[in-house]
Design a protein around this motif. Structure first.
Motif, PDB file in Angstrom:
ATOM      1  N   ASN A 119       0.909  -1.285  -0.042  1.00 23.32           N
ATOM      2  CA  ASN A 119       0.101  -0.075   0.049  1.00 23.32           C
ATOM      3  C   ASN A 119       0.994   1.317   0.161  1.00 23.32           C
ATOM      4  N   GLU A 120       1.813   1.375   0.648  1.00 23.94           N
ATOM      5  CA  GLU A 120       2.827   2.326   0.945  1.00 23.94           C
ATOM      6  C   GLU A 120       3.859   2.461  -0.478  1.00 23.94           C
ATOM      7  N   LEU A 121       3.944   1.255  -1.029  1.00 27.87           N
ATOM      8  CA  LEU A 121       4.981   1.217  -1.983  1.00 27.87           C
ATOM      9  C   LEU A 121       4.567   1.687  -3.426  1.00 27.87           C
ATOM     10  N   ASN A 122       3.071   1.570  -3.817  1.00 29.02           N
ATOM     11  CA  ASN A 122       2.663   1.501  -5.019  1.00 29.02           C
ATOM     12  C   ASN A 122       2.399   2.880  -5.172  1.00 29.02           C
ATOM     13  N   THR A 123       2.236   3.392  -6.310  1.00 31.49           N
ATOM     14  CA  THR A 123       2.198   5.037  -6.564  1.00 31.49           C
ATOM     15  C   THR A 123       0.712   5.416  -7.101  1.00 31.49           C
ATOM     16  N   VAL A 124      -0.037   4.233  -7.147  1.00 32.58           N
ATOM     17  CA  VAL A 124      -1.392   4.510  -7.814  1.00 32.58           C
ATOM     18  C   VAL A 124      -2.629   4.194  -6.632  1.00 32.58           C
ATOM     19  N   SER A 125      -2.054   4.303  -5.440  1.00 34.45           N
ATOM     20  CA  SER A 125      -3.196   4.031  -4.345  1.00 34.45           C
ATOM     21  C   SER A 125      -4.034   2.801  -4.272  1.00 34.45           C
ATOM     22  N   VAL A 126      -3.451   1.571  -4.882  1.00 36.52           N
ATOM     23  CA  VAL A 126      -4.298   0.600  -4.937  1.00 36.52           C
ATOM     24  C   VAL A 126      -4.005  -0.292  -3.589  1.00 36.52           C
ATOM     25  N   ASP A 127      -4.992  -0.749  -3.041  1.00 32.32           N
ATOM     26  CA  ASP A 127      -5.116  -1.388  -1.827  1.00 32.32           C
ATOM     27  C   ASP A 127      -4.579  -2.802  -2.099  1.00 32.32           C
ATOM     28  N   ARG A 128      -3.533  -3.464  -1.329  1.00 35.52           N
ATOM     29  CA  ARG A 128      -3.038  -4.702  -1.599  1.00 35.52           C
ATOM     30  C   ARG A 128      -4.263  -5.895  -1.272  1.00 35.52           C
ATOM     31  N   ASP A 129      -5.195  -5.745  -0.451  1.00 31.84           N
ATOM     32  CA  ASP A 129      -5.998  -6.934  -0.410  1.00 31.84           C
ATOM     33  C   ASP A 129      -7.070  -6.855  -1.457  1.00 31.84           C
ATOM     34  N   GLU A 130      -7.392  -5.532  -1.959  1.00 29.47           N
ATOM     35  CA  GLU A 130      -8.162  -5.396  -3.098  1.00 29.47           C
ATOM     36  C   GLU A 130      -7.375  -5.745  -4.320  1.00 29.47           C
ATOM     37  N   ALA A 131      -6.151  -5.767  -4.388  1.00 28.99           N
ATOM     38  CA  ALA A 131      -5.523  -6.201  -5.665  1.00 28.99           C
ATOM     39  C   ALA A 131      -5.427  -7.564  -5.631  1.00 28.99           C
ATOM     40  N   LEU A 132      -5.180  -8.131  -4.668  1.00 24.27           N
ATOM     41  CA  LEU A 132      -4.878  -9.567  -4.463  1.00 24.27           C
ATOM     42  C   LEU A 132      -6.467 -10.318  -4.855  1.00 24.27           C
ATOM     43  N   ALA A 133      -7.509  -9.932  -4.089  1.00 25.40           N
ATOM     44  CA  ALA A 133      -8.783 -10.249  -4.592  1.00 25.40           C
ATOM     45  C   ALA A 133      -9.174 -10.231  -5.782  1.00 25.40           C
ATOM     46  N   PHE A 134      -8.854  -9.024  -6.385  1.00 21.17           N
ATOM     47  CA  PHE A 134      -9.379  -8.856  -7.952  1.00 21.17           C
ATOM     48  C   PHE A 134      -8.742  -9.780  -8.569  1.00 21.17           C
ATOM     49  N   ALA A 135      -7.359 -10.031  -8.506  1.00 22.18           N
ATOM     50  CA  ALA A 135      -6.417 -10.981  -9.379  1.00 22.18           C
ATOM     51  C   ALA A 135      -6.683 -12.478  -9.079  1.00 22.18           C
ATOM     52  N   ILE A 136      -7.155 -12.871  -8.004  1.00 22.76           N
ATOM     53  CA  ILE A 136      -7.527 -14.181  -7.479  1.00 22.76           C
ATOM     54  C   ILE A 136      -8.920 -14.359  -8.360  1.00 22.76           C
ATOM     55  N   GLU A 137      -9.658 -13.405  -8.354  1.00 23.58           N
ATOM     56  CA  GLU A 137     -11.128 -13.576  -9.152  1.00 23.58           C
ATOM     57  C   GLU A 137     -10.852 -13.671 -10.657  1.00 23.58           C
ATOM     58  N   ALA A 138      -9.930 -13.026 -11.171  1.00 22.88           N
ATOM     59  CA  ALA A 138      -9.540 -13.018 -12.404  1.00 22.88           C
ATOM     60  C   ALA A 138      -8.891 -14.608 -13.145  1.00 22.88           C
ATOM     61  N   GLU A 139      -8.062 -15.033 -12.069  1.00 25.25           N
ATOM     62  CA  GLU A 139      -7.792 -16.453 -12.271  1.00 25.25           C
ATOM     63  C   GLU A 139      -8.893 -17.254 -12.039  1.00 25.25           C
ATOM     64  N   ARG A 140      -9.702 -17.243 -11.152  1.00 29.39           N
ATOM     65  CA  ARG A 140     -10.706 -18.249 -11.042  1.00 29.39           C
ATOM     66  C   ARG A 140     -11.704 -18.260 -12.195  1.00 29.39           C
ATOM     67  N   THR A 141     -11.984 -17.015 -12.790  1.00 26.55           N
ATOM     68  CA  THR A 141     -12.872 -17.013 -13.905  1.00 26.55           C
ATOM     69  C   THR A 141     -12.097 -16.863 -15.213  1.00 26.55           C
TER      70      THR A 141
END
Length: 92
Positions: A37-59
Motif C-alpha cells: 500500500n505504501e509502495l505503489n504509486t497509484v493508491s491500490v490496496d493490497r487486499d483489494e488487488a489480491l482479491a481482484f487478481a484471484i477472481e480473474a484467475e478463477r474466472t
C-alpha cells in the motif's frame, strides 16, 4: 528520473528524495507485499488487488481492470502469491 518519480509518488520512498540509491531499503517479494500500500504509486490496496487478481484467475477473465490498472498475480512458486500492477502506459 525513476528515483525522482518514486520519491514523489510512493509514500514508502518519500523520505529518500535526494539520497543516493545505496541508502534505499532492499526490496524482496515479502517486503514488497508487506509494504504494498505504501509502495505503489497509484493508491491500490493490497487486499483489494489480491482479491481482484484471484477472481480473474478463477474466472479466467483477464481483461477487467481495477480503475485504469491491470492487476496480475504472481505464480506463487515461493509459496507466497503476490500481486503486481501494470499501468496503461506500461502495457506497450
Amino acid at each position: 528520473k525513476q528515483l525522482q518519480f518514486v520519491t514523489r509518488h510512493s509514500p514508502l520512498y518519500q523520505g529518500y528524495q535526494g539520497k543516493p540509491l545505496s541508502e534505499y531499503p532492499l526490496m524482496d517479494k515479502a517486503s514488497m507485499m508487506e509494504h504494498f500500500n505504501e509502495l505503489n504509486t497509484v493508491s491500490v490496496d493490497r487486499d483489494e488487488a489480491l482479491a481482484f487478481a484471484i477472481e480473474a484467475e478463477r474466472t479466467r477473465e483477464f481483461s477487467p481492470k481495477l480503475g485504469k490498472i491491470t492487476v496480475g498475480l504472481s505464480s506463487g512458486t515461493s509459496d507466497k502469491r503476490g500481486a503486481f500492477l501494470i499501468s496503461e502506459r506500461e502495457h506497450f
